[in-house]
Enzyme design. Structure first.
Site, PDB file in Angstrom:
ATOM      1  N   SER A  47      34.556  44.929  33.948  1.00 14.78           N
ATOM      2  CA  SER A  47      33.776  44.945  32.703  1.00 14.78           C
ATOM      3  C   SER A  47      33.444  43.499  32.351  1.00 14.78           C
ATOM      4  CB  SER A  47      34.574  45.607  31.584  1.00 14.78           C
ATOM      5  OG  SER A  47      35.767  44.896  31.373  1.00 14.78           O
ATOM      6  N   MET A  66      38.600  40.194  30.636  1.00 17.23           N
ATOM      7  CA  MET A  66      37.952  41.105  31.568  1.00 17.23           C
ATOM      8  C   MET A  66      38.927  42.185  32.003  1.00 17.23           C
ATOM      9  SD  MET A  66      36.066  39.990  35.087  1.00 17.23           S
ATOM     10  CE  MET A  66      34.880  38.873  34.363  1.00 17.23           C
ATOM     11  N   CYS A  67      38.473  43.410  32.093  1.00 16.34           N
ATOM     12  CA  CYS A  67      39.353  44.442  32.632  1.00 16.34           C
ATOM     13  C   CYS A  67      38.700  45.060  33.855  1.00 16.34           C
ATOM     14  CB  CYS A  67      39.742  45.472  31.573  1.00 16.34           C
ATOM     15  SG  CYS A  67      38.639  46.831  31.331  1.00 16.34           S
ATOM     16  N   SER A  68      39.523  45.679  34.703  1.00 14.49           N
ATOM     17  CA  SER A  68      38.982  46.296  35.908  1.00 14.49           C
ATOM     18  C   SER A  68      39.074  47.805  35.753  1.00 14.49           C
ATOM     19  CB  SER A  68      39.739  45.773  37.127  1.00 14.49           C
ATOM     20  OG  SER A  68      40.597  46.734  37.656  1.00 14.49           O
TER      21      SER A  68
END
Ligand SMILES: *[C@@H]1O[C@H](CO)[C@@H](O)[C@H](O)[C@H]1NC(C)=O
Ligand SMILES: *[C@@H]1O[C@H](CO)[C@@H](O)[C@H](O)[C@H]1NC(C)=O
Length: 190
Positions: A47, A66-68
């Protein structure tokens, strides 16, 4: 006087070209959507960009990272989105189950916590680099734009593409975030 008039004509033309650009983007998005290939949308995304005008988002914005998210098919033809993100120095995982809707690339999501329903739509995608997503509340006031990227680092053009997409959607500059990468929780491979 004449030069003033030509200045105005120029501005109006520029405005119209701007409008055309918007219309072209919308038309292009529809073409891409109608041939949405769900199987190519699977796998890991980061993201890399977010925009929302909710007060919750405005508060959290500065501390976001940031996330995955791993996209996988679910049993009912929808998607399971499993996100890993950093919270209070620990990696947490969260799965969202999206139900298919009548339009290709669109899914509905009911929040188990609040019971609210949202429509999540892939508006533009090239599968191997980026996807632009639009999330709208159906029974509540919520609107969010998301940039999914296959890699953690983005081309400048992609950032600009997302900013333009957000502005067309009515988001102002101060509601757009490119969350920074963190060392934790963001392994490129599982
Ligand atoms: C967010 O924007 C939508 C329109 O896109 C609007 O209806 C809504 O009231 C806005 N919400 C907030 C919290 O500003
Ligand atoms: C999707 O996620 C739910 C909730 O975590 C899980 O129960 C289900 O088995 C998953 N479906 C698939 C096909 O992995």
């Amino acid at each position: 006087m004449a030069s003033l008039r030509s200045l105005w004509t120029g501005l109006v033309l520029l405005g119209m070209l701007g409008m055309l650009g918007v219309l072209q983007t919308a038309a292009q998005a529809q073409i891409l959507l109608s041939d949405f290939q769900q199987e190519k949308f699977m796998g890991r995304w980061f993201s890399a960009g977010l925009a929302s005008n909710s007060s919750w988002f405005r508060e959290k914005k500065a501390s976001m990272s940031m996330c995955s998210t791993v996209v996988a098919p679910s049993a009912d033809g929808g998607l399971n989105l499993t996100s890993t993100f950093l919270r209070k120095d620990q990696c947490e995982t969260w799965t969202m189950q999206l139900q298919p809707s009548e339009n290709p690339g669109s899914y509905s999501y009911q929040s188990p916590r609040w019971g609210h329903t949202s429509l999540i739509s892939v508006v533009e995608v090239n599968y191997d680099e980026y996807a632009l997503l639009d999330t709208k509340g159906i029974d509540h006031d919520f609107h969010m734009a998301t940039l999914y990227s296959r890699t953690q680092t983005l081309r400048a053009e992609l950032k600009e593409k997302f900013s333009t997409f957000c502005k067309v959607q009515g988001f102002t500059e101060d509601t757009i975030v490119f969350p920074p990468q963190t060392d934790k929780c963001l392994k490129e491979k599982e």
